[in-house]
Write a protein that holds these residues in place. Structure first.
Motif, PDB file in Angstrom:
ATOM      1  N   ASP A   1       0.812  -1.218   0.000  1.00  0.00           N
ATOM      2  CA  ASP A   1       0.000   0.000   0.000  1.00  0.00           C
ATOM      3  C   ASP A   1       0.849   1.272   0.000  1.00  0.00           C
ATOM      4  O   ASP A   1       0.316   2.364  -0.115  1.00  0.00           O
ATOM      5  CB  ASP A   1      -0.932   0.005   1.224  1.00  0.00           C
ATOM      6  CG  ASP A   1      -2.144   0.911   1.013  1.00  0.00           C
ATOM      7  OD1 ASP A   1      -2.584   1.035  -0.155  1.00  0.00           O
ATOM      8  OD2 ASP A   1      -2.643   1.490   1.991  1.00  0.00           O
ATOM      9  N   ALA A   2       2.175   1.132   0.139  1.00  0.00           N
ATOM     10  CA  ALA A   2       2.991   2.341   0.337  1.00  0.00           C
ATOM     11  C   ALA A   2       4.047   2.535  -0.746  1.00  0.00           C
ATOM     12  O   ALA A   2       5.039   1.814  -0.781  1.00  0.00           O
ATOM     13  CB  ALA A   2       3.674   2.271   1.706  1.00  0.00           C
ATOM     14  N   LEU A   3       3.839   3.519  -1.597  1.00  0.00           N
ATOM     15  CA  LEU A   3       4.898   3.869  -2.552  1.00  0.00           C
ATOM     16  C   LEU A   3       6.157   4.286  -1.792  1.00  0.00           C
ATOM     17  O   LEU A   3       7.279   4.029  -2.217  1.00  0.00           O
ATOM     18  CB  LEU A   3       4.434   5.030  -3.451  1.00  0.00           C
ATOM     19  CG  LEU A   3       5.501   5.571  -4.407  1.00  0.00           C
ATOM     20  CD1 LEU A   3       5.799   4.564  -5.508  1.00  0.00           C
ATOM     21  CD2 LEU A   3       5.088   6.900  -5.009  1.00  0.00           C
ATOM     22  N   SER A   4       5.937   4.930  -0.629  1.00  0.00           N
ATOM     23  CA  SER A   4       7.044   5.530   0.120  1.00  0.00           C
ATOM     24  C   SER A   4       8.098   4.545   0.614  1.00  0.00           C
ATOM     25  O   SER A   4       9.162   4.952   1.083  1.00  0.00           O
ATOM     26  CB  SER A   4       6.493   6.329   1.302  1.00  0.00           C
ATOM     27  OG  SER A   4       5.621   5.514   2.054  1.00  0.00           O
ATOM     28  N   VAL A   5       7.833   3.227   0.533  1.00  0.00           N
ATOM     29  CA  VAL A   5       8.861   2.255   0.926  1.00  0.00           C
ATOM     30  C   VAL A   5       9.357   1.438  -0.272  1.00  0.00           C
ATOM     31  O   VAL A   5      10.254   0.610  -0.131  1.00  0.00           O
ATOM     32  CB  VAL A   5       8.356   1.279   2.028  1.00  0.00           C
ATOM     33  CG1 VAL A   5       8.011   2.035   3.288  1.00  0.00           C
ATOM     34  CG2 VAL A   5       7.176   0.450   1.550  1.00  0.00           C
ATOM     35  N   CYS A   6       8.767   1.671  -1.441  1.00  0.00           N
ATOM     36  CA  CYS A   6       9.054   0.808  -2.599  1.00  0.00           C
ATOM     37  C   CYS A   6      10.467   0.956  -3.154  1.00  0.00           C
ATOM     38  O   CYS A   6      10.904   0.137  -3.959  1.00  0.00           O
ATOM     39  CB  CYS A   6       8.023   1.021  -3.698  1.00  0.00           C
ATOM     40  SG  CYS A   6       6.485   0.142  -3.348  1.00  0.00           S
ATOM     41  N   HIS A   7      11.201   2.010  -2.744  1.00  0.00           N
ATOM     42  CA  HIS A   7      12.586   2.144  -3.201  1.00  0.00           C
ATOM     43  C   HIS A   7      13.535   1.317  -2.337  1.00  0.00           C
ATOM     44  O   HIS A   7      14.721   1.254  -2.611  1.00  0.00           O
ATOM     45  CB  HIS A   7      13.020   3.610  -3.234  1.00  0.00           C
ATOM     46  CG  HIS A   7      12.878   4.339  -1.913  1.00  0.00           C
ATOM     47  ND1 HIS A   7      11.792   4.206  -1.091  1.00  0.00           N
ATOM     48  CD2 HIS A   7      13.701   5.218  -1.292  1.00  0.00           C
ATOM     49  CE1 HIS A   7      11.951   4.966  -0.026  1.00  0.00           C
ATOM     50  NE2 HIS A   7      13.101   5.589  -0.120  1.00  0.00           N
ATOM     51  N   ARG A   8      13.005   0.702  -1.280  1.00  0.00           N
ATOM     52  CA  ARG A   8      13.838  -0.116  -0.391  1.00  0.00           C
ATOM     53  C   ARG A   8      13.669  -1.595  -0.729  1.00  0.00           C
ATOM     54  O   ARG A   8      12.549  -2.095  -0.718  1.00  0.00           O
ATOM     55  CB  ARG A   8      13.421   0.101   1.073  1.00  0.00           C
ATOM     56  CG  ARG A   8      13.414   1.553   1.520  1.00  0.00           C
ATOM     57  CD  ARG A   8      14.802   2.079   1.683  1.00  0.00           C
ATOM     58  NE  ARG A   8      14.794   3.459   2.173  1.00  0.00           N
ATOM     59  CZ  ARG A   8      15.663   4.369   1.764  1.00  0.00           C
ATOM     60  NH1 ARG A   8      16.586   4.076   0.866  1.00  0.00           N
ATOM     61  NH2 ARG A   8      15.616   5.596   2.255  1.00  0.00           N
ATOM     62  N   SER A   9      14.783  -2.283  -0.980  1.00  0.00           N
ATOM     63  CA  SER A   9      14.692  -3.725  -1.231  1.00  0.00           C
ATOM     64  C   SER A   9      14.744  -4.456   0.105  1.00  0.00           C
ATOM     65  O   SER A   9      15.653  -5.228   0.379  1.00  0.00           O
ATOM     66  CB  SER A   9      15.819  -4.177  -2.163  1.00  0.00           C
ATOM     67  OG  SER A   9      15.590  -5.513  -2.554  1.00  0.00           O
TER      68      SER A   9
ATOM     69  N   ALA B   1      -1.537  -3.831  -5.613  1.00  0.00           N
ATOM     70  CA  ALA B   1      -1.386  -2.508  -5.009  1.00  0.00           C
ATOM     71  C   ALA B   1      -2.609  -2.205  -4.157  1.00  0.00           C
ATOM     72  O   ALA B   1      -3.741  -2.501  -4.552  1.00  0.00           O
ATOM     73  CB  ALA B   1      -1.254  -1.456  -6.101  1.00  0.00           C
ATOM     74  N   GLY B   2      -2.385  -1.595  -2.989  1.00  0.00           N
ATOM     75  CA  GLY B   2      -3.487  -1.116  -2.161  1.00  0.00           C
ATOM     76  C   GLY B   2      -3.943   0.243  -2.656  1.00  0.00           C
ATOM     77  O   GLY B   2      -3.364   0.808  -3.592  1.00  0.00           O
ATOM     78  N   ARG B   3      -4.960   0.790  -2.012  1.00  0.00           N
ATOM     79  CA  ARG B   3      -5.566   2.053  -2.492  1.00  0.00           C
ATOM     80  C   ARG B   3      -4.603   3.244  -2.460  1.00  0.00           C
ATOM     81  O   ARG B   3      -4.664   4.120  -3.320  1.00  0.00           O
ATOM     82  CB  ARG B   3      -6.812   2.385  -1.668  1.00  0.00           C
ATOM     83  CG  ARG B   3      -7.925   1.370  -1.788  1.00  0.00           C
ATOM     84  CD  ARG B   3      -8.389   1.182  -3.212  1.00  0.00           C
ATOM     85  NE  ARG B   3      -9.483   0.227  -3.269  1.00  0.00           N
ATOM     86  CZ  ARG B   3      -9.770  -0.493  -4.351  1.00  0.00           C
ATOM     87  NH1 ARG B   3      -9.057  -0.373  -5.467  1.00  0.00           N
ATOM     88  NH2 ARG B   3     -10.789  -1.333  -4.325  1.00  0.00           N
ATOM     89  N   VAL B   4      -3.765   3.297  -1.426  1.00  0.00           N
ATOM     90  CA  VAL B   4      -2.850   4.442  -1.321  1.00  0.00           C
ATOM     91  C   VAL B   4      -1.833   4.391  -2.463  1.00  0.00           C
ATOM     92  O   VAL B   4      -1.615   5.383  -3.168  1.00  0.00           O
ATOM     93  CB  VAL B   4      -2.131   4.466   0.052  1.00  0.00           C
ATOM     94  CG1 VAL B   4      -1.059   5.542   0.089  1.00  0.00           C
ATOM     95  CG2 VAL B   4      -3.149   4.688   1.171  1.00  0.00           C
ATOM     96  N   LEU B   5      -1.248   3.228  -2.679  1.00  0.00           N
ATOM     97  CA  LEU B   5      -0.275   3.090  -3.775  1.00  0.00           C
ATOM     98  C   LEU B   5      -0.946   3.364  -5.122  1.00  0.00           C
ATOM     99  O   LEU B   5      -0.373   4.047  -5.982  1.00  0.00           O
ATOM    100  CB  LEU B   5       0.339   1.683  -3.755  1.00  0.00           C
ATOM    101  CG  LEU B   5       1.300   1.349  -4.894  1.00  0.00           C
ATOM    102  CD1 LEU B   5       2.457   2.339  -4.965  1.00  0.00           C
ATOM    103  CD2 LEU B   5       1.855  -0.073  -4.743  1.00  0.00           C
ATOM    104  N   GLU B   6      -2.151   2.861  -5.277  1.00  0.00           N
ATOM    105  CA  GLU B   6      -2.896   3.070  -6.523  1.00  0.00           C
ATOM    106  C   GLU B   6      -3.073   4.576  -6.800  1.00  0.00           C
ATOM    107  O   GLU B   6      -2.811   5.049  -7.907  1.00  0.00           O
ATOM    108  CB  GLU B   6      -4.274   2.406  -6.349  1.00  0.00           C
ATOM    109  CG  GLU B   6      -4.937   1.978  -7.613  1.00  0.00           C
ATOM    110  CD  GLU B   6      -6.360   1.460  -7.338  1.00  0.00           C
ATOM    111  OE1 GLU B   6      -6.656   0.923  -6.247  1.00  0.00           O
ATOM    112  OE2 GLU B   6      -7.190   1.630  -8.247  1.00  0.00           O
ATOM    113  N   ALA B   7      -3.479   5.312  -5.782  1.00  0.00           N
ATOM    114  CA  ALA B   7      -3.692   6.766  -5.938  1.00  0.00           C
ATOM    115  C   ALA B   7      -2.371   7.491  -6.234  1.00  0.00           C
ATOM    116  O   ALA B   7      -2.331   8.415  -7.059  1.00  0.00           O
ATOM    117  CB  ALA B   7      -4.334   7.335  -4.675  1.00  0.00           C
ATOM    118  N   GLU B   8      -1.309   7.060  -5.578  1.00  0.00           N
ATOM    119  CA  GLU B   8       0.000   7.694  -5.803  1.00  0.00           C
ATOM    120  C   GLU B   8       0.436   7.503  -7.254  1.00  0.00           C
ATOM    121  O   GLU B   8       0.877   8.443  -7.921  1.00  0.00           O
ATOM    122  CB  GLU B   8       1.067   7.077  -4.875  1.00  0.00           C
ATOM    123  CG  GLU B   8       0.865   7.369  -3.389  1.00  0.00           C
ATOM    124  CD  GLU B   8       1.739   8.503  -2.871  1.00  0.00           C
ATOM    125  OE1 GLU B   8       1.834   9.554  -3.529  1.00  0.00           O
ATOM    126  OE2 GLU B   8       2.310   8.334  -1.771  1.00  0.00           O
TER     127      GLU B   8
END
Ligand code: 3PG
Ligand code: MG
Length: 393
Positions: free
Chosen positions: A148-156, A171-178
């Protein structure tokens, strides 16, 4: 990429990675936009009768904002959802698997800070993380992984990439909206497109600026914050005492790269400095001097607002000045207000900028991103392991 619309979650065990990482004041977690927004995804899953298990982190081990327990986050989520979010102070092991097995439809369980386990942040690929003990032990208990979080997707990290590698995922709703909002400042830009870059980390911007320029996708790049000051130095202006401050902050490390594109960047024409604890605005011919700079000046604000009036797309990352100090909040306040009123599609990103939007109660911005680093990397065309793993399944 699949979304929650592609799955029937009723009665299913769903593992959700959210980003609850929030400011901490004297050990107390502050209710943040992240907590509020991810709570909506969790509520939707709960309303659809899923058995929901939540993974999240708070801070980095060894740093001030790190908290091993996410109990406070569970309470804040409960308040937002209007329903108890259970908490267990373990990440995996028999207590966790027992708690998961006992979950009833619609119940939500938050686990301990994922970073409490050192394997979480080991620099491994998705495939390697998927073979680690955390993922191996928990994966048999789940039908679906939701990022749900784009904000952590740069971390492997294990909780970001490991489960998506082995479980059906979406993807959850937050990631979808981002991602939907980001499309409007990447693939589907309506021109003129104005980029405003401020804040205190100029190094983050080079790849992004180069990409937009190479692809000829941007009409104006307005610099402010520390980045604006670095741009002035790149133009040959000596800021005096402020030079040392910029160097101390590591802001000058990028001067070589900034110089290469400086003719494409608009720099401030005046700056607000601190003189006897008061805001004093100085034109560039009053530099070098012994004052510290905390904001852009009024003439710059007017000039930038005029450019924003004609924009059809606006993306701001990083505040124009030190907005927490009323004397120096003018630049941030006026620019954000202008963006809110503009007819353009507007996107604001980064922790400080979104906090300023909230603090000044700015209305009318189309999307306030919960991401900082991940957002910039996405826009610079770099790979995001957390997204790749969702696309691959
Ligand atoms: C953030 O706040 O930037 C995200 O939660 C990711 O945290 P990190 O930068 O410590 O990986
Ligand atoms: Mg970060």
């Amino acid at each position: 990429m699949k979304t929650l619309d592609d799955f029937d979650v009723a009665g299913k065990r769903v593992l959700v990675r959210v980003d609850l990482n929030s400011p901490v004041e004297n050990g107390v977690i502050q209710l943040s936009a992240r907590i509020r927004e991810h709570a909506k995804t969790l509520k939707e899953l709960s309303d659809k009768k899923a058995k929901v298990v939540v993974l999240a982190h708070q801070g980095r081990k060894g740093e001030e904002e790190y908290l091993e327990s996410l109990e406070q986050h569970a309470k804040l989520l409960s308040g937002q959802i209007g329903k108890e979010v259970k908490y267990i102070n373990y990440l995996f092991g028999s207590d966790v698997t027992k708690a998961i097995e006992e979950l009833k439809e619609g119940e939500i369980l938050l686990l301990k800070n994922t970073r409490s386990w050192d394997g979480e942040t080991e620099s491994l690929t998705a495939k390697q993380h998927a073979k680690g003990s955390f993922v191996e032990v928990l994966k048999p208990y789940f039908d679906l992984f939701v990022q749900d979080a784009l904000s952590v997707c740069h971390r492997s990290h294990a909780s970001v990439v490991g489960f998506g590698y082995v479980l059906p995922s979406c993807a959850g709703r937050v990631l979808e909206a981002e991602l939907k909002a980001l499309e409007k400042v990447s693939e589907k830009i309506e021109r003129p497109f104005v980029l405003i870059l401020g804040g205190s980390k100029p190094a983050d911007y080079i790849a992004l600026i180069n990409k937009y320029l190479e692809e000829d996708k941007v009409d104006a790049i307005l610099s402010c914050g520390l980045f604006g000051q670095v741009c002035l130095i790149a133009k040959g202006i000596d800021l005096g005492k402020q030079n040392a401050f910029l160097e101390g902050k590591g802001a000058m490390d990028v001067i070589f790269d900034v110089k290469k594109v400086i003719d494409k960047i608009t720099a401030p024409v005046d700056l607000a400095v601190k003189k006897d604890d008061k805001r004093v605005e100085l034109k560039l011919d009053k530099f070098p001097n012994d004052y510290e700079v905390f904001d852009i000046g009024s003439k710059t604000i007017r000039q930038y607002c005029k450019i924003l009036s004609d924009a059809k797309t606006i993306f701001l990352k990083g505040t124009p000045g030190y907005y927490l100090w009323p004397e120096f909040s003018k630049g941030t306040l006026k620019i954000l207000k202008k963006i809110g009123k503009a007819k353009a599609f507007s996107l604001v990103g980064g922790g400080d900028s979104s906090a300023a939007v909230e603090m000044f109660e700015i209305k009318g911005i189309n999307h306030v991103s919960l991401s900082g680093g991940a957002l910039l990397r996405y826009l610079a065309g770099k790979r995001l392991p957390g997204l790749e793993v969702l696309e691959s399944v």
